[in-house]
Motif scaffolding. Structure first.
Motif, mmCIF file in Angstrom:
data_model
loop_
_atom_site.group_PDB
_atom_site.id
_atom_site.type_symbol
_atom_site.label_atom_id
_atom_site.label_comp_id
_atom_site.label_asym_id
_atom_site.label_seq_id
_atom_site.Cartn_x
_atom_site.Cartn_y
_atom_site.Cartn_z
ATOM 1 N N MET A 1 0.796 -1.057 -0.065
ATOM 2 C CA MET A 1 -0.009 -0.004 0.051
ATOM 3 C C MET A 1 0.798 1.219 0.037
ATOM 4 S SD MET A 1 -3.159 -0.939 2.558
ATOM 5 C CE MET A 1 -3.975 0.511 2.408
ATOM 6 N N LYS A 2 0.627 2.155 -0.703
ATOM 7 C CA LYS A 2 1.457 3.281 -0.808
ATOM 8 C C LYS A 2 0.859 4.495 0.111
ATOM 9 C CE LYS A 2 2.472 2.898 -5.734
ATOM 10 N NZ LYS A 2 2.306 3.292 -6.970
ATOM 11 N N ILE A 3 1.737 5.072 0.554
ATOM 12 C CA ILE A 3 1.423 6.451 1.618
ATOM 13 C C ILE A 3 1.736 7.735 0.837
ATOM 14 C CG2 ILE A 3 2.160 7.495 3.691
ATOM 15 C CD1 ILE A 3 3.079 4.696 4.976
ATOM 16 N N GLY A 4 0.846 8.592 0.986
ATOM 17 C CA GLY A 4 0.898 9.752 0.018
ATOM 18 C C GLY A 4 1.250 10.845 1.048
ATOM 19 N N PHE A 5 1.250 12.224 0.493
ATOM 20 C CA PHE A 5 1.175 13.444 1.049
ATOM 21 C C PHE A 5 0.462 14.464 0.084
ATOM 22 C CE2 PHE A 5 3.613 17.400 2.252
ATOM 23 C CZ PHE A 5 2.758 17.594 3.372
ATOM 24 N N CYS A 6 -0.438 15.229 0.809
ATOM 25 C CA CYS A 6 -1.320 16.278 -0.052
ATOM 26 C C CYS A 6 -0.188 17.383 -0.008
ATOM 27 C CB CYS A 6 -2.328 16.537 0.840
ATOM 28 S SG CYS A 6 -3.694 15.362 0.666
ATOM 29 N N SER A 7 -0.067 17.921 -1.025
ATOM 30 C CA SER A 7 0.797 19.236 -1.188
ATOM 31 C C SER A 7 0.105 20.405 -0.580
ATOM 32 C CB SER A 7 1.224 19.427 -2.711
ATOM 33 O OG SER A 7 0.196 20.068 -3.379
ATOM 34 N N ILE A 8 -1.133 20.509 -0.386
ATOM 35 C CA ILE A 8 -1.601 21.571 0.083
ATOM 36 C C ILE A 8 -0.962 21.935 1.661
ATOM 37 C CG2 ILE A 8 -3.339 20.086 1.623
ATOM 38 C CD1 ILE A 8 -5.561 22.497 0.683
ATOM 39 N N SER A 9 -0.571 21.018 2.273
ATOM 40 C CA SER A 9 0.178 21.325 3.536
ATOM 41 C C SER A 9 1.455 22.149 3.388
ATOM 42 C CB SER A 9 0.325 20.074 4.550
ATOM 43 O OG SER A 9 -0.939 19.443 4.709
ATOM 44 N N VAL A 10 1.928 22.225 2.257
ATOM 45 C CA VAL A 10 3.381 22.884 2.178
ATOM 46 C C VAL A 10 3.236 24.000 1.013
ATOM 47 C CG1 VAL A 10 4.868 21.373 3.266
ATOM 48 C CG2 VAL A 10 4.163 20.886 0.811
ATOM 49 N N LEU A 11 2.214 24.911 0.992
ATOM 50 C CA LEU A 11 2.085 25.724 -0.054
ATOM 51 C C LEU A 11 3.100 26.984 -0.077
ATOM 52 C CD1 LEU A 11 -1.761 26.013 -0.400
ATOM 53 C CD2 LEU A 11 -0.335 24.997 -2.067
ATOM 54 N N ASP A 12 3.854 26.906 1.031
ATOM 55 C CA ASP A 12 4.771 27.900 1.297
ATOM 56 C C ASP A 12 6.110 27.628 0.357
ATOM 57 O OD1 ASP A 12 5.638 25.504 2.573
ATOM 58 O OD2 ASP A 12 6.567 26.413 4.290
ATOM 59 N N ARG A 13 5.990 26.441 -0.510
ATOM 60 C CA ARG A 13 7.245 26.198 -1.294
ATOM 61 C C ARG A 13 6.819 25.773 -2.713
ATOM 62 N NH1 ARG A 13 9.557 22.667 3.112
ATOM 63 N NH2 ARG A 13 7.925 23.918 4.379
ATOM 64 N N PRO A 14 7.617 25.770 -3.666
ATOM 65 C CA PRO A 14 7.074 25.357 -5.007
ATOM 66 C C PRO A 14 7.018 23.977 -5.146
ATOM 67 C CG PRO A 14 9.300 26.066 -5.083
ATOM 68 C CD PRO A 14 9.004 26.394 -3.718
ATOM 69 N N ILE A 15 6.098 23.323 -5.953
ATOM 70 C CA ILE A 15 6.081 21.919 -5.976
ATOM 71 C C ILE A 15 7.266 20.905 -6.082
ATOM 72 C CG2 ILE A 15 5.666 21.670 -8.658
ATOM 73 C CD1 ILE A 15 3.489 19.910 -6.186
ATOM 74 N N ALA A 16 8.198 21.496 -6.686
ATOM 75 C CA ALA A 16 9.514 20.488 -6.441
ATOM 76 C C ALA A 16 10.095 20.323 -5.164
ATOM 77 C CB ALA A 16 10.498 21.234 -7.487
ATOM 78 N N ALA A 17 9.932 21.556 -4.479
ATOM 79 C CA ALA A 17 10.416 21.432 -3.187
ATOM 80 C C ALA A 17 9.324 20.415 -2.281
ATOM 81 C CB ALA A 17 10.631 22.787 -2.454
ATOM 82 N N ALA A 18 8.215 20.574 -2.451
ATOM 83 C CA ALA A 18 7.182 19.874 -1.887
ATOM 84 C C ALA A 18 7.486 18.375 -1.903
ATOM 85 C CB ALA A 18 5.900 20.185 -2.303
ATOM 86 N N ALA A 19 7.819 18.073 -3.311
ATOM 87 C CA ALA A 19 7.955 16.683 -3.423
ATOM 88 C C ALA A 19 9.181 16.428 -3.045
ATOM 89 C CB ALA A 19 8.207 16.474 -4.981
ATOM 90 N N ALA A 20 10.260 16.998 -2.865
ATOM 91 C CA ALA A 20 11.709 16.805 -2.180
ATOM 92 C C ALA A 20 11.210 16.446 -0.747
ATOM 93 C CB ALA A 20 12.724 17.968 -2.526
#
Length: 268
Positions: A1-20
């Motif tokens: 099973m995959k564990i994910g994260f919603c990028s909405i919790s880190v809108l203070d940074r660009p999507i690349a930084a959220a993924a990192a």
């Protein structure tokens, strides 16, 4: 099973930084949220395609597209077509949508049914499942309303984005493992977030708890969902409202979910 994260919790940074950040915390994939600076659906499919490549370049899957179709005025059939196209361009299997009344006090689900039926039709050719956010005050809040909504839409690529209902009365907190068992059979997606007790001691619970230490017993809830057959992504939506760094809070939630999954497997 995959564990994910919603990028909405880190809108203070660009999507690349959220993924990192998510990679370091040990998650498997990201839900890309339709909020700037992460994704603006009006930027079109080419930009969404580039965002999908950015996320996958870190080793993460794009688990879901967190659209606002059905909310914030995105209620036309053209909006449905656009959001399905954005999900396809991102390369995700799940398009998250909303089933909200057009106005406060509106009890007619017909516009939401037509909108989400159109989204399902538009997404089907790309193998995308439309997942309806369970949310207080929507046509997808109580089990009874969820059943009526799904029966009315009647599409095979429709599923529930299950989550514990927001702002529960305190007396409902112990019943949430049973709630998960009842509804999880409709779900292809699962948002995880926890709550705190209301400071007044009697009111509805409020956001901001950690998965391990909040008022909801996620060991019981996840065990109940898994025993009922759920095998989709488990995506951490919102983090605890405390002073720890985001990185620490996310890593702790991920470790907790993995621990619970291991316990459930060990008991099987």
């Amino acid at each position: 099973m995959k564990i994910g994260f919603c990028s909405i919790s880190v809108l203070d940074r660009p999507i690349a930084a959220a993924a990192a950040l998510a990679v370091v915390a040990g998650v498997d994939g990201l839900e890309v949220t339709a909020h700037k600076p992460h994704l603006d659906p009006h930027d079109g499919p080419d930009m969404a395609r580039a965002i999908g490549r950015t996320v996958r370049s870190t080793g993460l899957d794009v688990l879901a597209y967190g659209s606002y179709l059905g909310r914030f005025g995105q209620v036309t059939l053209e909006d449905a077509d656009r959001e399905a196209a954005i999900a396809a361009a991102l390369g995700t299997p799940l398009l998250r949508v909303w089933a909200e009344p057009l106005a406060d006090g509106d009890s007619d689900p017909a516009p939401a049914v037509a909108l989400l039926r159109r989204a399902c039709n538009a997404a089907r050719g790309d193998g995308i499942t439309v997942v309806v956010e369970r949310h207080i005050g929507s046509f997808a809040d109580t089990p009874e309303r969820i059943e009526r909504l799904f029966n009315a839409i009647d599409r095979d690529n429709l599923a529930l984005n299950y989550q514990v209902l927001d702002f529960l009365p305190a007396e409902e907190v112990p019943r949430q493992a049973d709630d998960a068992a009842r509804l999880i059979g409709r779900a292809a997606y699962f948002h995880l977030k926890n709550y705190q007790w209301n400071p007044d001691g009697v009111g509805r619970v409020i956001p901001g708890g950690s998965l391990a230490g909040g008022v909801l017993n996620y060991r019981q809830i996840l065990r109940s969902a898994l025993q009922a057959g759920y095998r989709g992504p488990l995506t951490i939506e919102f983090l605890a409202a405390d002073e720890r760094p985001v990185e620490e809070k996310l890593a702790a939630d991920v470790a907790f979910v993995r621990e619970v999954l291991a316990d459930v497997r060990g008991a099987a």
